[in-house]
Write an enzyme that holds these catalytic residues in place. Sequence first.
Site, mmCIF file in Angstrom:
data_model
loop_
_atom_site.group_PDB
_atom_site.id
_atom_site.type_symbol
_atom_site.label_atom_id
_atom_site.label_comp_id
_atom_site.label_asym_id
_atom_site.label_seq_id
_atom_site.Cartn_x
_atom_site.Cartn_y
_atom_site.Cartn_z
ATOM 1 N N THR A 16 8.927 -2.334 1.097
ATOM 2 C CA THR A 16 9.117 -2.363 -0.360
ATOM 3 C C THR A 16 9.284 -0.942 -0.898
ATOM 4 O O THR A 16 10.144 -0.665 -1.737
ATOM 5 C CB THR A 16 7.922 -3.058 -1.037
ATOM 6 O OG1 THR A 16 7.747 -4.332 -0.430
ATOM 7 C CG2 THR A 16 8.143 -3.226 -2.520
ATOM 8 N N ALA A 51 2.345 -9.823 -5.318
ATOM 9 C CA ALA A 51 1.979 -9.975 -6.727
ATOM 10 C C ALA A 51 2.231 -8.649 -7.429
ATOM 11 O O ALA A 51 1.922 -7.589 -6.893
ATOM 12 C CB ALA A 51 0.513 -10.357 -6.852
ATOM 13 N N LYS A 79 4.047 -14.484 -13.506
ATOM 14 C CA LYS A 79 2.612 -14.223 -13.370
ATOM 15 C C LYS A 79 2.083 -13.739 -14.717
ATOM 16 O O LYS A 79 2.582 -12.740 -15.253
ATOM 17 C CB LYS A 79 2.394 -13.157 -12.287
ATOM 18 C CG LYS A 79 0.958 -12.687 -12.171
ATOM 19 C CD LYS A 79 0.783 -11.612 -11.100
ATOM 20 C CE LYS A 79 -0.618 -11.016 -11.173
ATOM 21 N NZ LYS A 79 -0.791 -9.838 -10.323
HETATM 22 C C1 LIG Z 1 -3.566 -7.103 2.428
HETATM 23 C C2 LIG Z 1 -2.646 -6.455 1.469
HETATM 24 C C3 LIG Z 1 -2.236 -7.132 0.324
HETATM 25 C C4 LIG Z 1 -1.401 -6.510 -0.595
HETATM 26 N N1 LIG Z 1 -1.063 -7.147 -1.743
HETATM 27 C C5 LIG Z 1 -0.346 -6.493 -2.677
HETATM 28 C C6 LIG Z 1 0.015 -7.115 -3.900
HETATM 29 O O1 LIG Z 1 -0.258 -8.286 -4.136
HETATM 30 N N2 LIG Z 1 0.700 -6.387 -4.805
HETATM 31 C C7 LIG Z 1 1.064 -5.090 -4.591
HETATM 32 O O2 LIG Z 1 1.629 -4.455 -5.475
HETATM 33 N N3 LIG Z 1 0.804 -4.516 -3.408
HETATM 34 C C8 LIG Z 1 0.116 -5.165 -2.464
HETATM 35 N N4 LIG Z 1 -0.141 -4.569 -1.272
HETATM 36 C C9 LIG Z 1 0.491 -3.296 -0.973
HETATM 37 C C10 LIG Z 1 1.944 -3.563 -0.580
HETATM 38 O O3 LIG Z 1 1.975 -4.422 0.527
HETATM 39 C C11 LIG Z 1 2.660 -2.268 -0.263
HETATM 40 O O4 LIG Z 1 2.486 -1.343 -1.298
HETATM 41 C C12 LIG Z 1 4.134 -2.506 -0.099
HETATM 42 O O5 LIG Z 1 4.386 -3.556 0.792
HETATM 43 C C13 LIG Z 1 4.826 -1.254 0.387
HETATM 44 O O6 LIG Z 1 4.570 -1.016 1.726
HETATM 45 P P1 LIG Z 1 5.328 0.188 2.394
HETATM 46 O O7 LIG Z 1 6.787 0.043 2.160
HETATM 47 O O8 LIG Z 1 4.681 1.455 1.961
HETATM 48 O O9 LIG Z 1 4.992 0.012 3.945
HETATM 49 P P2 LIG Z 1 5.547 -1.037 5.018
HETATM 50 O O10 LIG Z 1 5.911 -2.325 4.450
HETATM 51 O O11 LIG Z 1 4.544 -1.023 6.133
HETATM 52 O O12 LIG Z 1 6.888 -0.370 5.549
HETATM 53 C C14 LIG Z 1 6.872 0.705 6.458
HETATM 54 C C15 LIG Z 1 8.276 0.948 6.958
HETATM 55 O O13 LIG Z 1 8.259 2.101 7.780
HETATM 56 C C16 LIG Z 1 8.953 1.823 8.965
HETATM 57 N N5 LIG Z 1 8.430 2.668 10.044
HETATM 58 C C17 LIG Z 1 7.138 2.922 10.364
HETATM 59 N N6 LIG Z 1 7.088 3.707 11.435
HETATM 60 C C18 LIG Z 1 8.375 3.976 11.781
HETATM 61 C C19 LIG Z 1 8.990 4.731 12.825
HETATM 62 N N7 LIG Z 1 8.285 5.372 13.759
HETATM 63 N N8 LIG Z 1 10.325 4.762 12.859
HETATM 64 C C20 LIG Z 1 11.092 4.108 11.963
HETATM 65 N N9 LIG Z 1 10.569 3.383 10.956
HETATM 66 C C21 LIG Z 1 9.226 3.320 10.898
HETATM 67 C C22 LIG Z 1 8.717 0.340 9.211
HETATM 68 O O14 LIG Z 1 9.695 -0.193 10.065
HETATM 69 C C23 LIG Z 1 8.838 -0.185 7.790
HETATM 70 O O15 LIG Z 1 10.208 -0.374 7.487
HETATM 71 C C24 LIG Z 1 -0.943 -5.191 -0.339
HETATM 72 C C25 LIG Z 1 -1.307 -4.536 0.836
HETATM 73 C C26 LIG Z 1 -2.149 -5.150 1.734
HETATM 74 C C27 LIG Z 1 -2.536 -4.420 2.987
#
Ligand SMILES: Cc1cc2nc3c(=O)[nH]c(=O)nc-3n(C[C@H](O)[C@H](O)[C@H](O)COP(=O)(O)OP(=O)(O)OC[C@H]3O[C@@H](n4cnc5c(N)ncnc54)[C@H](O)[C@@H]3O)c2cc1C
Length: 496
Positions: A16, A51, A79
Amino acid sequence: MKKNAVKRVVIAGGGTAGWMAAASLAKLLGKTLDITLVESDQIGTVGVGEATIPTLLTLHRLLHINEQEFMAATNATFKLGIGFENWGLKGDNYIHSFGYTGKDCWAAGFQHFWLKGKARGIVSEFGDYCPELIAAKQSKFAHLSKNTLNYAYHLDASLYAKFLQNMAFEHGAKRIEGKIASVNLCDDSGFIHSLSLEDGSVIEGDLFIDCTGFRALLIEGALHTGFDDWSHWLPANSAIAVQTTLENEPRPYTRSIAHDAGWQWQIPLQTRMGNGIVYCDKFISDEQAKETLMANLPGKPLIEPRVIKFTTGQRRKHWNKNCIAVGLSSGFIEPLESTSIHLIQRSIVRLMQMFPQQGIEQSDVDEFNSQTQEEVDNIRDFIILHYHLTERTDSAFWRHCKNLEIPASLQHRIDLFRETGRVFKAGNELFGENSWTQVMMGQRLMPTSYHPIVDVMSDEELDTFLTQIKHQVDRTVAQLPSHKTFLDHYCKTIGS
Ligand SMILES: Cc1cc2nc3c(=O)[nH]c(=O)nc-3n(C[C@H](O)[C@H](O)[C@H](O)COP(=O)(O)OP(=O)(O)OC[C@H]3O[C@@H](n4cnc5c(N)ncnc54)[C@H](O)[C@@H]3O)c2cc1C
């Protein structure tokens, strides 16, 4: 500080955070930039985060996102708030809604009027004066031409990432699939120079956005920025997520149901339910948590439950050298009030406001970090509030939360509310007076006094004032169709 112009932006990670950053930068600054996102299919995303809160609408307006198209594409529902069950005591139930409750006056918030009314026995529940809250309870929703409701969305995180990806591509962003094997630093400045992928290719850039999730490959792995661990305030460190069938019409609010060592979420989409349990593994094993979750599911599981481990806290700097951490790489407070996607959005907007086109200035970096820290600290306090105000003593986890030492900033807010009924929103704080009031009273913290301006009204005048507001709320909600009816007409999801 290095003064190279910033033209090449490299986004590491495609969850995201990565795709929100790519879509926003490409759409709003894309003509002047070369944007590349690298993500690994092998690693995948965290797969939760469904959410949101109303601020997402602001970003969507900025990006000219058509709401109906977006909702249909992401299986989204509306929501109106979050329902908290069993948080104050077992059996308690309150909703933190996104609306305004009652009417404030220049000197005092509505809670002061309500408190006097309560003492006189002439009020109903505090939430009865808030249209969003009553609509949530009655499972109703519509866009109204007058008295529009404040709302956010429940959405499918992976569909949302795809939706944003398409938008990023339309505006010229490029995607590279591959696993980052190393992050290469300049010898002299310590800035990030490039990323090397496992296949041997190298991606060079001027500015790097670390969206690699909990791995934090750039901001921590390469730059060793440091992390402030908040588990002494927010002890949850594990979650188990599972999707289920939707057995009933989707409610227009998230449910947060407290259990013995944590809490369970239910996030209704148009065609399925997102579920999970958040807990501290010092108080309950992963196996016990899974049993609790599976025993309390609202439908049939569609996937295998997944355990996710985390540490609550924040990176010491969100912007370090030529790297900005966005999303889980920057830290994680708790999913309780759905603030992570909001913080992603805030970092992206802040970056665009301070975009270092002519080169990175330390003053921009410092300003960015100080604004972010203030914002995150306020959210942290609000989340701790939910745990700390519990009156539950029936399990070791809740006794621990009730007795833990809290930040002085939060203690002050609690004391102020208890003694005077007053709540003040700090600076650019996300959560306003009504949010603090709803949660504090929802968790049984009742002020011992109210503002004297309320006594200017006689009991009859107060009664009329309260009754008129309640009638207005009832009239507004009475016009609304069911949430499901509105979804079906407005944005029925593709493929449903
Ligand atoms: C249990 C839980 C519930 C949640 N519920 C909510 C909610 O209801 N509402 C809300 O606002 N937020 C919520 N969050 C937070 C939300 O999930 C995150 O803020 C959001 O999904 C963004 O995640 P991200 O993109 O930072 O990481 P990720 O989704 O983990 O993406 C990481 C990316 O990095 C890439 N990557 C990692 N290492 C490498 C590598 N070595 N080489 C190439 N690519 C790599 C992966 O492939 C992936 O594409 C929740 C989190 C958790 C843990």
